[in-house]
Design a protein around this motif. Structure first.
Motif, PDB file in Angstrom:
ATOM      1  N   ASN A 134     118.906 102.071 -25.598  1.00 43.64           N
ATOM      2  CA  ASN A 134     118.638 100.850 -24.689  1.00 43.64           C
ATOM      3  C   ASN A 134     117.222 100.497 -24.766  1.00 43.64           C
ATOM      4  N   LEU A 135     116.461 100.596 -26.077  1.00 43.00           N
ATOM      5  CA  LEU A 135     115.075 100.397 -26.002  1.00 43.00           C
ATOM      6  C   LEU A 135     114.499  98.793 -25.680  1.00 43.00           C
ATOM      7  N   ARG A 136     115.380  97.919 -25.978  1.00 43.89           N
ATOM      8  CA  ARG A 136     114.970  96.628 -25.686  1.00 43.89           C
ATOM      9  C   ARG A 136     114.946  96.463 -24.239  1.00 43.89           C
ATOM     10  N   THR A 138     113.306  93.078 -31.461  1.00 38.05           N
ATOM     11  CA  THR A 138     114.536  93.089 -30.782  1.00 38.05           C
ATOM     12  C   THR A 138     114.808  91.732 -30.479  1.00 38.05           C
ATOM     13  N   SER A 139     113.756  90.764 -30.037  1.00 44.18           N
ATOM     14  CA  SER A 139     114.094  89.536 -29.606  1.00 44.18           C
ATOM     15  C   SER A 139     114.419  88.663 -30.896  1.00 44.18           C
ATOM     16  N   LEU A 158     111.856  83.986 -24.415  1.00 46.82           N
ATOM     17  CA  LEU A 158     110.984  85.044 -25.225  1.00 46.82           C
ATOM     18  C   LEU A 158     111.909  86.187 -25.647  1.00 46.82           C
ATOM     19  N   SER A 159     112.635  86.724 -24.715  1.00 47.22           N
ATOM     20  CA  SER A 159     113.348  87.981 -24.940  1.00 47.22           C
ATOM     21  C   SER A 159     114.636  87.634 -26.052  1.00 47.22           C
ATOM     22  N   HIS A 160     114.993  86.689 -25.825  1.00 51.05           N
ATOM     23  CA  HIS A 160     116.063  86.121 -26.752  1.00 51.05           C
ATOM     24  C   HIS A 160     115.933  85.665 -27.998  1.00 51.05           C
ATOM     25  N   GLY A 161     114.572  85.417 -28.301  1.00 50.72           N
ATOM     26  CA  GLY A 161     114.086  85.013 -29.517  1.00 50.72           C
ATOM     27  C   GLY A 161     114.203  83.557 -29.630  1.00 50.72           C
TER      28      GLY A 161
END
Length: 666
Positions: free
Chosen positions: A180-182, A126-127, A370-373
């Motif tokens: 809303n898995l992420r 997801t990221s 990390l979470s936004h890639g």
């Protein structure tokens, strides 16, 4: 207490993620949505999204129900493929994400059906997908939205992929009303068992489908997709807090994690996988697994210390999650004081560490990145993983019952706990300002070492030595410094020469070493800090310009390449910088003393506060003008002296009127 909690999902969220997509039992034929050569029929996929009659917005509940069998079918299809077949059919469609390897890795995880691996795969997928969608957004739009929710709802992506396609994606990620898995994973609400593998398979499938649509769009518009470069961590040495973790420490930690009250039993597999990842040098994986667990552990402490156990669960779509930001805030939403930071102990080490590593704008912001890639997972630095894992172990240790005394007192734990207990913020604006002041003082103290022409040359210039301005300047400087002495440490000399005896590097180090509370700085404090930091930056700029000009002009003087006017100007400069050095140091001294008392700004009444702001802004204007006047283009040394006199006069006036913060402190 942590043994009794079996899920962190509230009943409605648990139902949506774990049951809703399994209610329709009919098997779905994969050939409806997939051609033999791997082309995805989006038309058929989008037909499974249902809409509310009232306003034609997505009906998430019905859509999840309807898409459930489709996801099942995709998952079974992937399981029937070998890795080679998957690569032949799909690899090319992941190129647009710039992370093809990662998607192949997710395919491997789905084959092994290892639950922690699926959760980790989904978090990474997801990221990475968010980053790639951001790159697509920038084909049309200007500033990419920071939140995934806003990105997926943007007109720009609907233009490229079509609104119906974006709605399919929003059923899975980016809407609090969908799966809303992420967010459920990144905020640590889902245990490994609670995330159905078929949703991970479906996102893998959808990402390939987006690649196909994008290729068509790029061919039609003749555009080229450009990937933003990854962000890399700068000044890693500033992130060094804890010692290097060795196998022995990790073995003790693996025992401790099973007994610590900081860890929910359902989340244990995540912790064990994080330790394994670290040992296998998979540093990004280690941190991605740990950050949500730190959040769960702190949420557990937060809800027990503030006696609000219902807040442990995930929120309904309508209520906010209890996330890091709120857990580290000063007050709860009902205005009561948040007890968690007190439990995390003073000096508020855990809170400061978390703010430093996750929140402060100038810190590494590890979780956001990390979470936004934004970070290359392949080259994620060991140092950062080491710090976060060591910090996590120190919390395991601190929140363990007495019966695990043997582990807590284990000699490998002592260095970790010592580092944890004396942690001080490094990335709060207060800490950054201290660093700026010391760096600037160091720079100014290089001035006396600069090469310079013999003194008699300087004295040859008419109207420089013995002028009234210079002597008033020195007198005023001495007066102001003498006035400030009462606010300085006792051992500051008060000899006949206050300028040279007081303005020492030792004094600045001592002042900047004083502990100033960094948690919960109210707005007025932050406002003042912004101005003080700007002043400090300008002072440093002046110092660098003086050093550069002095070195250059000296060379030109020795090589006899200066014209008569330039020689004159050079000698004026040499004369001026004798005075400029103590003046800049006085300004830095003011900054350091005001910083120690910065929290007292809240005690000023509004009109005094405005006066004080006005004063600081005038000092800032002075330093900005200095930057202009001392630049190699301008070289206005006489004006510099005039300006300096005026500013010293202002400083003395403010000091006489007792408007400074240090004067409130006594």
């Amino acid at each position: 207490a942590s043994d009794l909690i079996t899920t962190c999902l509230s009943p409605p969220v648990h139902y949506v993620i774990c049951k809703l997509g399994f209610e329709k039992k009919d098997t779905y034929d994969i050939n409806n949505i997939l051609s033999e050569n791997g082309e995805i029929y989006w038309q058929t996929v989008t037909e499974h999204v249902c809409y509310l009659e009232s306003d034609q917005s997505v009906d998430y509940i019905k859509s999840i129900q309807s898409l459930g069998p489709v996801c099942e079918s995709v998952n079974l299809h992937f399981q029937s493929l070998t890795r080679e077949q998957f690569i032949i059919h799909y690899a090319v469609w992941f190129h647009w994400t710039n992370c093809t390897e990662l998607f192949l890795e997710v395919f491997d995880v789905l084959q092994s059906a290892q639950t922690t691996g699926v959760a980790l795969g989904l978090m990474k997928l997801t990221s990475c997908l968010e980053r790639a969608l951001g790159d697509v957004y920038l084909l049309i739009g200007k500033d990419c939205p920071f939140l995934l929710r806003d990105l997926l709802a943007s007109e720009q992506l609907a233009l490229v992929f079509g609104q119906a396609v974006m709605n399919v994606l929003r059923v899975f990620i980016g809407s609090p009303h969908g799966l809303n898995l992420r967010n459920v994973l990144w905020h640590g609400f889902a245990s490994p068992e609670e995330i159905p593998a078929k949703y991970c398979a479906m996102l893998l499938f959808l990402t390939a489908g987006l690649g196909q649509l994008l290729q068509t769009y790029l061919l039609q518009t003749k555009c080229t997709l450009v990937h933003r470069p990854y962000v890399s961590f700068i000044s890693l040495d500033e992130l060094d807090v804890f010692p290097d973790l060795n196998d022995e420490t990790l073995s003790v930690a693996e025992e401790l994690v099973k007994l610590s009250s900081f860890v929910l039993k359902t989340m244990l597999p995540f912790w064990m996988s994080a330790f394994t990842a670290f040992k296998q040098s998979r540093y990004a994986d280690c941190v991605i697994l740990l950050l949500p667990q730190l959040e769960v552990g702190l949420r557990l402490l937060f809800t027990t210390t503030n006696k609000c156990p219902n807040r442990l669960l995930t929120a309904e779509p309508s209520a906010l999650y209890t996330t890091f930001d709120e857990m580290l805030a000063k007050h709860l939403e009902n205005e009561e004081v948040n007890e968690l930071p007190a439990v995390l102990e003073e000096p508020a080490m855990a809170s400061e560490f978390l703010w430093d590593f996750l929140n402060h704008q100038e810190g590494p912001r590890v979780r956001d990145r990390l979470s936004h890639g934004e970070i290359n997972l392949e080259t994620f630095p060991r140092q950062v993983a080491n710090q976060i894992l060591a910090f996590a172990i120190s919390l395991l240790c601190r929140f363990s019952d007495e019966d695990v005394f043997a582990y807590k007192e284990h000699m490998v734990m002592q260095p970790l706990m010592n580092c944890a207990n004396c942690y001080r913020s490094r990335f709060h604006p207060i800490s950054r300002l201290k660093k700026q002041v010391l760096e600037c003082v160091k720079s100014i103290h290089l001035w006396p070492e600069l090469p310079t022409v013999p003194e008699e040359h300087v004295q040859m210039i008419k109207g420089l030595e013995g002028n009234v301005e210079a002597s008033t300047l020195i007198l005023m400087l001495s007066e102001i410094i003498s006035q400030l002495q009462q606010y300085m440490p006792q051992n500051c000399s008060s000899s006949d020469d206050p300028i040279n005896s007081v303005l020492t590097e030792r004094l600045f180090i001592e002042l900047c070493d004083k502990h100033i509370c960094t948690l919960y700085s109210p707005r007025p404090v932050l406002e003042i800090l912004v101005i003080l930091r700007k002043i400090s930056t300008q002072c440093h700029q002046v110092s660098q310009q003086v050093i550069a000009s002095t070195e250059l002009r000296y060379k030109q003087w020795m090589n006899k390449t200066l014209r008569s006017r330039q020689r004159h100007n050079y000698l004026r400069m040499l004369n001026s910088i004798k005075f400029l050095s103590p003046v800049l140091q006085l300004i830095l001294l003011l900054i350091a003393l005001e910083l120690i008392n910065v929290h007292l700004v809240c005690k000023k009444n509004p009109s005094d506060y405005q006066q004080y702001l006005k004063f600081l802004k005038s000092v800032l204007r002075y330093t900005e003008n200095l930057v202009t006047y001392t630049s190699s283009e301008k070289n206005k040394w006489d004006e510099t002296m005039e300006l300096t006199n005026k500013t010293l006069f202002k400083i003395r006036k403010i000091s006489d009127r007792k408007l400074m913060l240090m004067q409130l402190g006594t």
